[in-house]
Every structure is written in structure tokens, then in C-alpha cells.
Design an enzyme around this catalytic site. Structure first.
Site, mmCIF file in Angstrom:
data_model
loop_
_atom_site.group_PDB
_atom_site.id
_atom_site.type_symbol
_atom_site.label_atom_id
_atom_site.label_comp_id
_atom_site.label_asym_id
_atom_site.label_seq_id
_atom_site.Cartn_x
_atom_site.Cartn_y
_atom_site.Cartn_z
ATOM 1 N N HIS A 174 8.770 138.743 33.972
ATOM 2 C CA HIS A 174 9.131 137.330 33.945
ATOM 3 C C HIS A 174 8.895 136.590 32.635
ATOM 4 O O HIS A 174 9.370 135.468 32.470
ATOM 5 C CB HIS A 174 8.366 136.600 35.038
ATOM 6 C CG HIS A 174 9.199 135.579 35.740
ATOM 7 N ND1 HIS A 174 10.063 134.730 35.083
ATOM 8 C CD2 HIS A 174 9.340 135.271 37.041
ATOM 9 C CE1 HIS A 174 10.671 133.944 35.950
ATOM 10 N NE2 HIS A 174 10.254 134.255 37.151
ATOM 11 N N THR A 181 11.580 125.616 33.177
ATOM 12 C CA THR A 181 11.558 125.130 34.556
ATOM 13 C C THR A 181 10.773 123.831 34.627
ATOM 14 O O THR A 181 9.998 123.501 33.728
ATOM 15 C CB THR A 181 10.881 126.140 35.509
ATOM 16 O OG1 THR A 181 9.535 126.362 35.087
ATOM 17 C CG2 THR A 181 11.643 127.446 35.551
#
Length: 673
Positions: free
Chosen positions: A387, A514
Site C-alpha cells: 500500500h 485520501t
């Protein structure tokens, strides 16, 4: 671009964007989420490409709006709003005072410095550097702590749901994706609010002539929203390399081979030939068949387990591998386009499949690769991805395109015969030189891995009384309803409201990552209390009105997050700046309420796509739940993970009961006790 306003429909381009808390081990990963991006790819005469877009892939990248830094006053206000349902009156007053002091004092100073720093770095976003640093500096294992999974839906044609066929077809389609992207011919990632106007040949023929310096604004004028594609570069030929203190992202785009793992063994073969063309699919099929026919038992010391270790431990063992003469084989692993895991397991249900795709048995994985395709013996397929390099927008695009390509234009069929090639001369089996230290390290890593994954429980449920179609008729947000069911279920089981995390992509901005949606609100708290504890005191119309309030406020939070107007990333950046300057930690960040908010007991994410069957992850804290969910047209599905501190079966029963009650009320029926 502070004045930019995206409509509510742009919402949460949720991006499998696991986020991380700045507070020690209290990380919060975000969403396995996605917007259903509508795109029309032009057909391609070149079998090596997915399509040939007349609008260059990076046509909008230069003119993307910059990620805005929220006003400090707004951040403090939003932070306090999110804290209100989590604290009693005394706790809230203390936190409120600390937040106000922060806003007037050290916070103001840090904010001004952050804004000045951002102005000096207009090529990127204020969150990009700190976010990479946060991921790469984390020392925990990437397994369970960071790497999520997404599993593909079965091929619509059952004859193609075969391990060899799917592995060959998806490998070819993924390489087509890579070649199309690198040629600048991949359709730009665009959210089409009105596809009838913008997802058309006319739009493309006009917008391609608009200068790149203003092209984004040309799309924006007709409600088309190009997204940041900077992370796509790390999809291929990329690996996270363990280093002391902070890992390194390695990319070598000259690599022409794929890495294949089976039974703990490593194989490579070139997938791109000397002319730059994709290897014939029948030859790829032959190579996979050769690998599956290898009778070798699993090696005694299975190197893949090392990638599941603590990053500092893995770093020192990797250095030992280099000292023992393994530099060449490690470089081949690191430079491979991607990893393909051929598993000798059959997974018959959602729970077994989720365990296998999320962590597997450890020996047949290299968790550091940017992404790995996983194919079970019965033809199930999924992706597990590292990630740190990026969020889910790029991964979801890859998954959608690969699924579409393999179902519409498969490279081989069930009747395709393997090419008459000598795979033993082409497929290279990697061999490692191990000393006693490495052997002991592998055995230790295996033991730690098994202990960790054996503690993880995964359960699933499906609610069949309704979904998006019904909720749309009620003018309710499907995502808000799903989040409300989680709040209500937790209150029913544990009699409290806890910190909840939902990630939202900010890919509408240059180098956006994000932002966090905080679904636990005063509205959900009030509604949940009314349903669970006081249903007899409220009329059906009152309860229905409360659901509407929850939906409306959740929509507001979602829109703010998509527009980078949350509070989590801003506070994270201010804390990061303070630490980087060696300043004493501001009191606000030492406050128990701040630490508690970043200890996300409910970590949630959503994903719906025609390509996707399941998506999931482990809890982000030992006493938490990892909740993957999807609201479909006529049903709602949940797949939830937990450690022994929580009873996941009971939680899902409580969520299901909550949905029953909510849908009863929406249908004008009384709640059944």
C-alpha cells in the site's frame, strides 16, 4: 483553486486508501472503495494494447487543481464535531479548550508554515511527502497491517474459470494495460458526471486539442472531472525494499519478466520479447503449465515468509541475503512486472477466499511486490497489494480493465493448446543461498506469521431485503445507510459509540491521497439510541426523519472529504511538521481524546464494481473490526474481520438486526423486538 466546488455526485472516489494515524500504532486504513467510473475505450487494432485513446493519458495531469489546505478554524470545528459523540461533557470541554488554544497558538504558527511550505512546492501536494514517509517508516509487518485484497468476480463463461486459463488471460491483459499506459494511450481517468455529454467522441476530439496547461478546466466546464494518475507509474516493476528506519520504493521499468510463485518456489520468464511485444499467449500458457507440473515439494526454508516480518528484522535479513550472494535473484524479484501466485488450494466460500487473498499461507507470497495476482486451483482470482506506493484508484482501474479485457477479448480459450516450446529452457527457477542465520530467520518469521493469521477471524453476511434501488426511492444515501447499520450494530452489541474511519480519495487533486470521513456523528448517535434503546418512545415518522438526518449529514461529510475539506490530513500534516522541526508535541496531540479518535475500532470501506467479488482487510487495532461492505441494487453485503478481543459473529448479527429495523421503518412498519 480554493473556490473549486465539485457536486455531491463526485462524492467519495474511495480508493482502498488505507490511511494511517499519526499516533504511534493507532493506524487507520481506509476504503476498499470506488466510484463507478464510466469510460468508453476505443477499440485497438494492436493486440498488445487495451485500446488507443485519442486523448493522451496524462493530458490533464499538468492542469489538475492543487490539493487545498483547509482553513485552520474549519479544521478545528470539524475535529470537535467529530469528537462530540465520542466524549462525555467533561471530556469534550477539555478537548474543546485544547483545540481552541491550539488554533490561537502553536497551531496557527504551524499552519502558516505549512501554507508557506506548500507554496514553495507547487509541483506536488502538502500531504504527499508526509504520507509516503508515514507508510515507509512504519515498522510493522505489511501483512494484515497494510496490504488489502480484492477478489475478482468469476468469469461470466464458466469454462474460463480455470487456474491456467485465468492466469494466462489476466497476465496478458495486465501487460496490455501496462503497455497502453506507458505508450500514453490509456484513457485518462475521468469521473463523468454527465457521460452523455462528456464520455463522447465529440468531447474527446475537442479536449485533446486544449492545451495541457488548461485542459482540466475544459473538462470541468462540462462536469467531467479528470483524476490524478501519478500513482500509476508504481503499478509495474515495483517493490517495497526493506531498509533500516525507512523503506525504499524501487522501480525498474526495464524489467521484461514476471515473477511466478508456486509452493514456495520462485520462477521468472520474460513476458515481453526482444521486439517489445507481449509473449504469445500460448507460450505463456505453456510456461504456467510447466510450473504447475513441477513435482518439487515446498522448500524446507520458504523465503516468502521474510516479507511478512517486522520491517527492521526483514531489512537485516535481506542484507544477510545480499552478503550470501543473492543480489542477482533479489534484483530479478524486485524488477519483475508483477507477481503471480499459483495456489494449490480450493476456496469454496467467501470466508475461505478472503483468508487466502488477504494473507494466504505465507510461503507462496512476496508481499512487498506492488501487486500480486492470486489464482486458486479452482480458478478464483484476486489481487493483494502493497500500500505504500499508492491508493486504490490505480489498483481498481487495473482490476476493472483486466476483468473487462479478459471477458471481452481473452487471449486464450479453453480449447487453446500450449505452444510447443521448451519451457525448461525459458522458465528460470530462482535458487537462494542460505546460511544458518537466514534459515533461523525464516523459521522465526513463519512462526510469527502463523500466530498472527491464526488469531484473525473473518465472517460474512448478506442482507437481501433491499439495496440501492429501494434507498434511492427513499432519497437516502446508500453509503450513509450502510454506515448507520454499523453504528447501530456496534451500539447494540457494546452499548457505546466509537471512533470510526472511512477513507475517501482526493484524487481529484494533483498528488491527492485520501481524506477521512468520520461516520460516527451526533446524528447517528441519536438515531441509534432511538432505535436500540427507545424505539417504543418514537413514532415511525420520527425514526424515519432521524435516518434522513443521518443521510444528509453523511452526504455533507463525504462531499467535504472528496474536496479535501476534512480535518484528519490537515492535523496529521501539522503534527508531522512539528515533529520534523523537533518541537515539543503540541498538547492537542497528547490529549487522550485525540489518541482515542485515531484508535479506529471501526475501520470501514466499500467497493462496488462489475469486476469485484470481495474486498477486505484486517482490523487496524487489536480491539477493532475491519469492515468491507458493498451496497448493491437489491442487497447489501458485509465481510468483517476481527481479532479475539471482538466477537465478529455477534457483531454481524447485530448489524443484520439493525438493517431489519431500518428497512422496516423505511417501509412504514413497526420495529420487531
Amino acid at each position: 483553486m480554493a473556490a473549486l466546488r465539485l457536486p455531491p455526485a463526485v462524492r467519495r472516489l474511495n480508493g482502498l486508501g488505507w490511511a494511517a494515524s499519526p499516533v504511534g500504532r493507532c493506524r487507520a486504513r481506509g476504503s476498499v472503495g470506488g466510484c463507478a467510473l464510466q469510460r468508453a475505450s476505443s477499440s485497438s487494432p494492436d493486440p498488445d494494447l487495451l485500446h488507443e485513446s485519442i486523448v493522451p493519458t496524462n493530458h490533464f495531469q499538468k492542469s489538475l487543481p492543487r490539493l487545498p489546505i483547509p482553513k485552520l478554524h474549519d479544521t478545528v470545528r470539524r475535529f470537535l464535531n467529530a469528537q462530540r459523540p465520542l466524549l462525555d461533557n467533561d471530556q469534550f470541554r477539555r478537548t474543546e479548550q485544547l483545540a481552541q488554544d491550539f488554533e490561537k497558538g502553536i497551531g496557527k504558527q504551524l499552519h502558516e508554515e505549512l501554507v508557506a511550505q506548500d507554496k514553495r512546492n507547487k509541483h506536488t501536494s502538502y500531504i504527499s511527502g508526509p504520507w509516503f514517509d508515514m507508510y515507509l517508516s512504519a515498522r510493522e509487518s505489511v501483512v494484515l497491517n497494510f496490504n488489502p485484497f480484492i477478489s475478482f468476480n468469476p468469469d461470466p463463461n464458466p469454462a474460463y474459470n480455470n487456474q491456467l486459463i485465468r492466469a494466462t488471460n489476466m497476465t496478458v491483459s495486465a501487460v496490455r494495460f501496462m503497455k497502453t499506459f506507458r505508450a500514453g494511450l490509456l484513457e485518462p481517468e475521468i469521473f463523468h458526471l454527465n457521460p452523455a455529454k462528456s464520455d463522447t467522441s465529440l468531447f474527446k476530439n475537442i479536449i485533446r486539442f486544449v492545451p495541457t496547461s488548461v485542459s482540466w478546466y475544459g473538462a470541468y466546464l462540462i462536469n467531467a472531472y479528470p483524476l490524478d494518475m501519478s500513482q500509476y507509474y508504481r503499478l509495474f516493476n515495483s517493490t517495497r525494499i526493506p531498509r533500516p528506519v525507512r523503506d525504499e520504493l524501487f522501480t525498474n521499468d526495464s524489467g521484461k519478466h514476471v515473477l511466478v510463485m508456486r509452493s514456495g518456489h520462485f520462477y521468472i520468464f520474460d513476458i515481453i520479447d526482444q521486439d517489445g511485444r507481449i509473449t504469445k499467449a500460448s507460450e505463456i500458457l505453456a510456461h504456467f503449465k510447466y510450473i504447475l507440473a513441477d513435482p518439487s515439494p515446498p522448500p524446507e526454508f520458504q523465503l516468502g515468509y521474510l516479507t511478512s516480518e517486522n520491517r527492521d528484522t526483514w531489512s537485516s535479513l535481506r542484507q544477510r541475503l545480499l552478503e550470501c550472494g543473492n543480489a542477482e535473484v533479489l534484483n530479478k524479484i524486485d524488477a519483475a512486472l508483477f507477481c503471480i501466485c499459483l495456489d494449490d488450494v480450493v476456496k469454496n466460500d467467501h470466508i475461505q477466499l478472503s483468508h487466502n487473498m488477504l494473507h494466504g499461507n505465507g510461503l507462496n507470497r512476496w508481499y512487498d511486490k506492488s501487486f500480486s495476482f492470486i489464482f486458486t486451483k479452482d480458478g478464483s482470482a484476486g489481487v493483494n497489494f502493497e500500500h505504500s506506493w499508492g491508493d486504490g484508484v490505480a489498483v481498481l482501474r487495473l482490476i476493472n480493465e483486466v476483468f473487462k479485457d479478459t471477458t471481452k477479448r481473452p487471449a486464450i480459450s479453453p480449447t487453446t493448446l500450449p505452444a510447443a516450446v521448451n519451457s525448461s529452457q525459458i522458465v528460470q527457477k530462482l535458487e537462494f543461498k542460505l546460511d544458518d542465520v537466514l534459515k533461523a530467520g525464516i523459521l522465526s518469521a513463519k512462526e510469527i506469521f502463523n500466530t498472527s493469521v491464526n488469531a484473525l477471524s473473518i465472517e460474512a453476511t448478506e442482507f437481501k431485503k433491499g439495496g440501492k434501488v429501494f434507498l434511492k426511492k427513499q432519497n437516502l444515501s446508500a453509503d450513509a445507510l450502510a454506515q448507520l447499520s454499523l453504528q447501530m450494530g456496534f451500539l447494540r452489541q457494546y452499548n457505546k459509540t466509537v471512533a470510526t474511519y472511512e477513507s475517501c480519495s482526493t484524487a481529484a487533486f494533483k498528488h491527492g491521497r485520501t481524506e477521512t470521513i468520520r461516520p460516527a456523528t451526533i446524528y447517528t448517535q441519536r438515531c441509534c439510541e432511538a432505535f436500540v434503546k427507545e424505539s417504543s418512545k418514537h413514532s415511525i415518522s420520527d425514526l424515519k426523519a432521524m435516518i434522513g438526518e443521518c443521510s444528509k449529514y453523511h452526504g455533507q461529510l463525504t462531499k467535504e472529504a472528496a474536496m479535501a475539506q476534512g480535518f484528519d490530513r490537515h492535523l496529521f500534516a501539522l503534527l508531522y511538521l512539528a515533529k520534523s522541526k523537533g518541537m515539543p508535541l503540541p498538547e492537542l496531540f497528547q490529549d487522550p481524546s485525540y489518541i482515542q479518535m485515531n484508535h479506529n475500532i471501526l475501520s470501514t470501506s466499500t467497493l462496488t464494481s462489475p469486476a469485484v467479488n470481495l474486498g477486505g482487510f484486517a482490523p487496524v487495532v487489536p480491539n477493532g473490526f475491519g469492515v468491507g461492505y458493498g451496497v448493491h441494487d437489491n442487497w447489501i453485503g458485509y465481510i468483517v474481520s476481527s481479532y479475539p478481543a471482538r466477537d465478529v459473529k455477534e457483531f454481524l448479527k447485530c448489524v443484520h438486526k439493525s438493517l431489519d429495523d431500518i428497512f422496516d421503518v423505511l417501509q412504514g412498519q413497526p420495529i420487531n423486538s
